[in-house]
Design an enzyme around this catalytic site. Structure first.
Site, mmCIF file in Angstrom:
data_model
loop_
_atom_site.group_PDB
_atom_site.id
_atom_site.type_symbol
_atom_site.label_atom_id
_atom_site.label_comp_id
_atom_site.label_asym_id
_atom_site.label_seq_id
_atom_site.Cartn_x
_atom_site.Cartn_y
_atom_site.Cartn_z
ATOM 1 N N HIS A 1 -14.441 -38.594 -4.526
ATOM 2 C CA HIS A 1 -12.999 -38.837 -4.572
ATOM 3 C C HIS A 1 -12.711 -40.309 -4.750
ATOM 4 O O HIS A 1 -13.293 -41.152 -4.082
ATOM 5 C CB HIS A 1 -12.340 -38.348 -3.272
ATOM 6 N N ASP A 61 -0.387 -31.200 3.650
ATOM 7 C CA ASP A 61 -0.530 -32.495 2.989
ATOM 8 C C ASP A 61 0.470 -32.637 1.847
ATOM 9 O O ASP A 61 1.036 -33.702 1.634
ATOM 10 C CB ASP A 61 -1.961 -32.691 2.474
ATOM 11 N N ARG A 75 6.410 -38.820 2.337
ATOM 12 C CA ARG A 75 5.951 -40.214 2.408
ATOM 13 C C ARG A 75 6.313 -40.966 1.145
ATOM 14 O O ARG A 75 6.670 -42.142 1.179
ATOM 15 C CB ARG A 75 4.434 -40.241 2.612
ATOM 16 N N SER A 99 -4.782 -37.552 4.663
ATOM 17 C CA SER A 99 -4.346 -36.851 3.457
ATOM 18 C C SER A 99 -5.545 -36.528 2.569
ATOM 19 O O SER A 99 -5.748 -35.388 2.128
ATOM 20 C CB SER A 99 -3.334 -37.730 2.711
ATOM 21 N N LYS A 143 -7.887 -32.564 2.410
ATOM 22 C CA LYS A 143 -8.094 -31.790 1.179
ATOM 23 C C LYS A 143 -9.581 -31.580 0.918
ATOM 24 O O LYS A 143 -10.014 -30.512 0.478
ATOM 25 C CB LYS A 143 -7.455 -32.517 -0.010
HETATM 26 N N1 URA Z 1 -4.260 -39.992 -2.306
HETATM 27 C C1 URA Z 1 -3.983 -38.939 -1.483
HETATM 28 O O1 URA Z 1 -4.414 -37.829 -1.740
HETATM 29 N N2 URA Z 1 -3.228 -39.156 -0.401
HETATM 30 C C2 URA Z 1 -2.741 -40.369 -0.068
HETATM 31 O O2 URA Z 1 -2.075 -40.497 0.931
HETATM 32 C C3 URA Z 1 -3.027 -41.460 -0.930
HETATM 33 C C4 URA Z 1 -3.804 -41.233 -2.047
#
Ligand code: URA
Ligand code: CA
Length: 435
Positions: free
Chosen positions: A82, A161, A168, A183, A187
């Site tokens: 990621h 999320d 946010r 966050s 995932k």
């Molecule tokens: N990427 C995400 O998935 N969440 C965040 O809060 C920031 C970047």
């Protein structure tokens, strides 16, 4: 439990219990806790932060808010990767075939771009016919068959999320370390990988602008992942200038294919070797990062990595002739060059500004529901530290409408600065966070 009390306790700097955090997240999903209280809660977290225990509790509450993808039917250690989001960041398309070719199964769920950052799903859709939504069955079967699949994350993964991120985004609470860490990792936990390699970006084009903050974010994510039983590694990498030359969906796919074909290299390929080597080590295919790097380099030189990309494109219904001849991938019809205004050295090629310019020309979205013009974007032809002569092209821009090309040109021109004296190129990798 009452939401106003929980918000007040966080506002005043107290640590919340897992029960209190779970109450807020569940309440958000059931509607019992309205958006204005969740927004105030996020702002309190933004200013007061969270302890590692609180961040872990928030992550678990979000990971368990929807379905967890079951990858148990995939043989071997499943590796995910990621990036916290960048500009000209095509690593997924280059490094996942490399790692899969090394014998480590890659089951990757990717996202779309938002704002000035690109997303892998949009990029893949610039290959005609490519399907980014597979059923879980197809996904698992494909990884078992060819060792690689890159698909979109389904709607029912970590729905908390999605809700929280949307709030946010419009309440100035994105750039909070516990909120970003929970966050991202929620995932990743919900999508089932055994090991995760993180590329934490720092610089103008990233969420984190200072190395200290990026390090804090990387450590937070590595810690949560480990506590959840995952193997973790992270690199902190530069996002002051775009990673590759291309910024924009089709252009980035072309660059990824050129990179795997040996026609293009530079920072993008170097970072793919570094991230990929860690994936190969975590996947158990090799003991040391040094050896893993050698293996990956050989897989690119032999064409095996490119062949793996082709296999994936074919398996997911894409036009494989695009991999043999990336000139077939459509690029926007109008183009122009930005040229150096004087002799000197490039001392700035600002990632944020270039990402915004590409988005202005149609490569990105301002809202999640916007459609993107896949052929738009730009190629950065120089790097920070390069010597240039007056009139030398520094960027090539592509758009579908003259007005957008003009607007993008003004924006992209302002991304560059030049100096008479030599300037130092920023490092590609600042540090590795392994523990
Ligand atoms: N990427 C995400 O998935 N969440 C965040 O809060 C920031 C970047
Ligand atoms: Ca991009």
């Amino acid at each position: 439990m009452r939401a106003p009390d929980i918000i007040m306790r966080k506002r005043d700097g107290h640590a919340l219990s897992a029960g209190e955090i779970g109450y807020m997240i569940q309440g958000m999903l059931t509607g019992e806790v309205p958006d204005y209280q969740i927004s105030a809660f996020c702002m309190a977290v933004f200013f007061q932060g969270m302890t590692p225990e609180e961040t872990t509790a928030l992550t678990m509450a979000m990971a368990d808010s929807g379905r967890r993808v079951d990858l148990a039917a995939i043989r071997g250690v499943k590796i995910d990767k990621h990036s916290t989001g960048g500009v000209g960041d095509t690593t997924t398309l280059v490094l996942t075939p490399m790692v899969a070719a090394a014998g480590v199964p890659v089951a990757k769920m990717s996202g779309r771009g938002l704002g000035h950052t690109g997303g892998t799903l949009d990029k893949l859709e610039s290959i005609p016919g490519f399907r980014v939504s597979l059923s879980e069955r197809e996904f698992v079967d494909q990884v078992n068959r060819i060792g690689l699949a890159v698909v979109g994350q389904t709607e029912d993964v970590a729905p908390a999320d999605k809700r929280l991120y949307a709030l946010r985004d419009v309440t100035a609470t994105v750039e909070s370390i516990p909120l970003i860490a929970s966050s991202i990792i929620s995932k990743k936990l919900a999508t089932g990988a055994d090991a995760i390699v993180l590329d934490v970006k720092v610089g103008s084009g990233a969420f984190m602008h200072e190395l200290g903050k990026a390090r804090e974010l990387a450590l937070a994510m590595v810690d949560i992942g480990r506590m959840a039983g995952r193997r973790m590694a992270a690199l902190i990498t530069d996002m002051n200038q775009p990673l590759g030359q291309a910024v924009g969906n089709s252009l980035e796919v072309i660059e990824a294919i050129d990179t795997l074909s040996g026609r293009s290299g530079g920072r993008l390929l170097e970072l793919c070797f570094e991230l990929g080597a860690r994936m190969v080590v975590l996947g158990g295919a090799c003991d040391g990062i040094k050896d893993a790097r050698v293996i990956l380099r050989r897989l690119v030189e032999s064409g095996a990595a490119l062949a793996k990309l082709k296999e994936m494109v074919e398996a997911q219904g894409g036009d494989v002739s695009c991999v043999d001849d990336p000139g077939r991938i459509e690029v926007a019809p109008l183009s122009t060059l930005i040229r150096a205004p004087k002799d000197g050295y490039v001392c700035r090629a600002d990632a944020l500004t270039l990402g915004r310019a590409a988005a202005t020309m149609g490569a990105g979205r301002q809202r999640k529901t916007d459609s993107v013009d896949l052929g738009c974007g730009l190629r950065v032809l120089v790097s920070v530290g390069d010597r240039v002569e007056v009139g030398q092209p520094v960027a090539e821009l592509f758009a579908s409408a003259q007005s957008r090309l003009d607007e993008g040109t003004i924006e992209a021109t302002s991304a560059f600065a030049y100096s008479d004296a030599p300037c130092q190129a920023p490092p590609l990798i600042y540090e590795a966070v392994e523990a």
